[in-house]
Motif scaffolding. Structure first.
Motif, short mmCIF file in Angstrom:
data_model
loop_
_atom_site.label_atom_id
_atom_site.label_comp_id
_atom_site.label_asym_id
_atom_site.label_seq_id
_atom_site.Cartn_x
_atom_site.Cartn_y
_atom_site.Cartn_z
N ASN A 1 -1.49 0.35 -2.15
CA ASN A 1 -0.25 1.14 -2.22
C ASN A 1 0.93 0.34 -1.68
O ASN A 1 2.03 0.37 -2.23
CB ASN A 1 -0.39 2.44 -1.44
CG ASN A 1 -1.37 3.40 -2.07
OD1 ASN A 1 -1.74 3.27 -3.24
ND2 ASN A 1 -1.83 4.37 -1.30
N SER A 2 0.70 -0.38 -0.58
CA SER A 2 1.76 -1.19 0.02
C SER A 2 2.21 -2.32 -0.90
O SER A 2 3.40 -2.60 -1.03
CB SER A 2 1.28 -1.79 1.35
OG SER A 2 0.93 -0.77 2.25
N GLN B 1 -7.11 0.98 -0.04
CA GLN B 1 -6.16 1.81 -0.78
C GLN B 1 -4.76 1.73 -0.16
O GLN B 1 -3.76 1.64 -0.87
CB GLN B 1 -6.63 3.27 -0.83
CG GLN B 1 -5.81 4.14 -1.75
CD GLN B 1 -5.80 3.62 -3.18
OE1 GLN B 1 -6.85 3.33 -3.76
NE2 GLN B 1 -4.62 3.48 -3.77
N GLU B 2 -4.68 1.75 1.17
CA GLU B 2 -3.39 1.59 1.85
C GLU B 2 -2.75 0.26 1.48
O GLU B 2 -1.56 0.18 1.22
CB GLU B 2 -3.57 1.66 3.37
CG GLU B 2 -3.61 3.05 3.94
CD GLU B 2 -2.29 3.77 3.78
OE1 GLU B 2 -1.22 3.19 4.02
OE2 GLU B 2 -2.34 4.95 3.40
N GLU C 1 -10.43 3.21 2.50
CA GLU C 1 -9.12 3.74 2.88
C GLU C 1 -8.15 2.61 3.21
O GLU C 1 -6.98 2.67 2.83
CB GLU C 1 -9.24 4.70 4.06
CG GLU C 1 -9.94 6.00 3.73
CD GLU C 1 -10.25 6.83 4.96
OE1 GLU C 1 -10.09 8.06 4.87
OE2 GLU C 1 -10.65 6.26 5.99
N VAL D 1 -1.02 0.32 9.47
CA VAL D 1 -2.32 0.84 9.88
C VAL D 1 -2.24 1.27 11.35
O VAL D 1 -1.53 0.65 12.14
CB VAL D 1 -3.44 -0.20 9.64
CG1 VAL D 1 -3.26 -1.42 10.50
CG2 VAL D 1 -4.81 0.41 9.81
#
Length: 76
Positions: free
Chosen positions: A31-32, A27-28, A24, A42
């Motif tokens: 995406n960023s 993935q964050e 996770e 976060v």
């Protein structure tokens, strides 16, 4: 999960303890990085949010998902 965030031109790392899994967090981060003028965000285990512009990121180190035992190991 412990995350260490290195910010350019800052000598100290930001250390965040989060309930997110390694996948996770990754993935964050992806995406960023893909977003124009993106920010990496976060939330820690206490509900505080850390937001860093991706242009300022030096590195992100994602710790393991496994918990470490507390106390002294070994036998006498």
């Amino acid at each position: 999960m412990e995350i260490k965030i290195g910010v350019r031109s800052v000598h100290r790392e930001i250390i965040v303890e989060t309930e997110l899994s390694a996948d996770e967090v990754e993935q964050e981060l992806r995406n960023s990085l893909a977003a124009d003028r993106g920010v990496f965000s976060v939330t820690d285990v206490k509900g505080r949010r850390v937001i860093v512009p991706v242009s300022a990121l030096g590195f992100v180190e994602i710790g393991g998902d496994e918990s470490r035992p507390v106390g002294f190991g070994g036998t006498l």
